[in-house]
Design a protein around this motif. Structure first.
Motif, PDB file in Angstrom:
ATOM      1  N   GLY A   1       0.805  -1.212   0.000  1.00  0.00           N
ATOM      2  CA  GLY A   1       0.000   0.000   0.000  1.00  0.00           C
ATOM      3  C   GLY A   1       0.838   1.262   0.000  1.00  0.00           C
ATOM      4  O   GLY A   1       0.492   2.256  -0.667  1.00  0.00           O
TER       5      GLY A   1
ATOM      6  N   SER B   1      -0.746   4.138   6.380  1.00  0.00           N
ATOM      7  CA  SER B   1      -0.108   2.886   5.949  1.00  0.00           C
ATOM      8  C   SER B   1       1.413   2.990   6.027  1.00  0.00           C
ATOM      9  O   SER B   1       2.091   2.052   6.492  1.00  0.00           O
ATOM     10  CB  SER B   1      -0.536   2.549   4.515  1.00  0.00           C
TER      11      SER B   1
ATOM     12  N   HIS C   1      -4.777  -3.067   0.088  1.00  0.00           N
ATOM     13  CA  HIS C   1      -4.812  -1.603  -0.053  1.00  0.00           C
ATOM     14  C   HIS C   1      -5.982  -1.160  -0.930  1.00  0.00           C
ATOM     15  O   HIS C   1      -6.644  -0.155  -0.631  1.00  0.00           O
ATOM     16  CB  HIS C   1      -3.511  -1.092  -0.655  1.00  0.00           C
TER      17      HIS C   1
ATOM     18  N   GLN D   1      -8.929   1.486  -0.086  1.00  0.00           N
ATOM     19  CA  GLN D   1      -9.074   2.679  -0.919  1.00  0.00           C
ATOM     20  C   GLN D   1     -10.504   2.809  -1.427  1.00  0.00           C
ATOM     21  O   GLN D   1     -11.084   3.903  -1.412  1.00  0.00           O
ATOM     22  CB  GLN D   1      -8.096   2.592  -2.086  1.00  0.00           C
TER      23      GLN D   1
END
Length: 402
Positions: free
Chosen positions: A134, A275, A323, A327
């Motif tokens: 990520g 992250s 990730h 998102q």
């Protein structure tokens, strides 16, 4: 003599004289004027008698004028309605795509994350790689200006330290739970996150109506029933899922308190920064906890899979889709209300549980399925109750402003 001026249209018994077209317009224009009987001089003065136009004719003329105006305005209104319908349709389509990606990416992550953990049971390294994937993704977006880079300042980094730490705890605990029990069981226990949210927020001074407290009762009952009847029950897996709930709840609470003054940073950039900082937290601890076992575990994983490329693909997909699904969740939250997001998140958990049960063919007892259903239904009730609380609070704030 009495002179009488009447329109032929008002006296059908009279013979209609011939009229040229130029006089027709004057007759029509005079139709709205009253008609008077005139008396010559010498006769007694009698109040003038007026004959007015028929109401039917005036209504007809008004109807025609309204129809003409409506017909003239219809093209614009129809175009505006068509444009609004097209915009709404495009927005619904875009939202459906975001939701579909969110669900699909979450399913892919859970499947390949579990596949990798089955042959390589070292969740600390795998969780670190997911944060690394990520972080690299966000750095690429920022470097090539595919997404605006946030303005990083020292106060922002200081405010981010707490949320990133709790995010790290929540993520690694979930990975530990995934490595020890079935994915479906971990998600059932993670549906109890609202319970911890209400309890911790109450300790910090927040108040909740009775409906919110009642909504967490089926969550507790359902999770307890699912845990007792779980075939793959493991204390470490249960503890990992519970600690993950605590970590993510504290991350959310701490984020609201420490990041209020950084509203210019949107959700996607905020998650990217979290992250990167979480990777800094996690990887050194991962080396300390299980670093000495990685080489031996790697050779065993390759031997069990058969092809190194297969194992690499599993690990890569687990990192990328971890990730991506986060998102997509942030993008969905930007487009919809918190209530719709909560309902969508509840349904997402159902879809993930059903998908992983079908893929890994985990045995599910009837009581276990019942407990899972009760717990998930409790999360739905919780989202409804908290949405009503937010509306009441927003209404009170508006009253204070007014």
């Amino acid at each position: 003599m009495i002179s009488l001026n009447l329109s032929p249209s008002l006296n059908p018994g009279l013979t209609r004289p011939r009229q040229n077209p130029t006089r027709l317009s004057s007759l029509h224009s005079a139709a709205d004027k009253p008609f008077n009987f005139k008396y010559p001089l010498g006769l007694p003065q009698i109040p003038s008698l007026q004959i007015r136009q028929s109401p039917f004719l005036s209504i007809t003329k008004r109807s025609r004028s309204v129809a003409t105006a409506a017909s003239a305005a219809n093209p614009d209104s129809e175009e505006e309605a068509a444009a609004a319908a097209a915009t709404k349709k495009a927005k619904n389509l875009q939202l459906a795509i975001v939701f579909g990606l969110w669900y699909f990416q979450n399913i892919v992550f859970n499947i390949f994350n579990k596949k990798a953990l089955n042959v390589f049971p070292y969740p600390w390294l795998l969780a670190s790689f997911q944060l690394f994937a990520g972080s690299v993704w966000m750095l690429i977006l920022w470097s090539f200006k595919l997404y605006p880079c946030p303005k990083i300042s020292k106060p922002f980094i200081v405010a981010l330290l707490g949320p990133a730490l709790f995010h790290t705890i929540g993520h690694i605990s979930a990975c530990v739970s995934f490595s020890k029990v079935a994915v479906s069981f971990t998600h059932v226990i993670k549906s109890a996150e609202p319970v911890f949210s209400v309890i911790f927020s109450s300790f910090l001074g927040d108040t909740y109506p009775l409906a919110v407290w009642l909504s967490i009762l089926p969550i507790v009952m359902g999770c307890s029933l699912a845990a007792v009847t779980e075939v793959s029950f493991n204390l470490g897996g249960l503890s990992g899922a519970m600690i993950s709930n605590v970590g993510f709840v504290l991350r959310n609470i701490y984020s609201k308190r420490s990041l209020q003054s950084f509203k210019e940073i949107d959700g996607l950039n905020l998650y990217g920064c979290i992250s990167i900082l979480a990777l800094v937290y996690l990887f050194p601890v991962a080396v300390f906890v299980e670093g000495g076992q990685w080489v031996q575990g790697y050779h065993k994983a390759i031997a069990s899979v058969g092809k190194p490329s297969t194992f690499y693909i599993w690990v890569l997909l687990s990192g990328v889709f971890y990730h991506l699904y986060n998102q997509s969740s942030y993008q969905a939250l930007d487009e919809i209300s918190p209530l719709t997001f909560s309902v969508g998140n509840t349904m997402k958990r159902v879809v993930v549980i059903v998908s992983t049960v079908l893929v890994f063919r985990n045995p599910v007892r009837p009581l276990n399925a019942l407990g899972s259903a009760i717990a998930i239904f409790g999360t739905f009730l919780y989202s409804q109750a908290t949405a009503k609380k937010k509306k009441i609070v927003a209404g009170d704030d508006d009253d204070k402003k007014n």
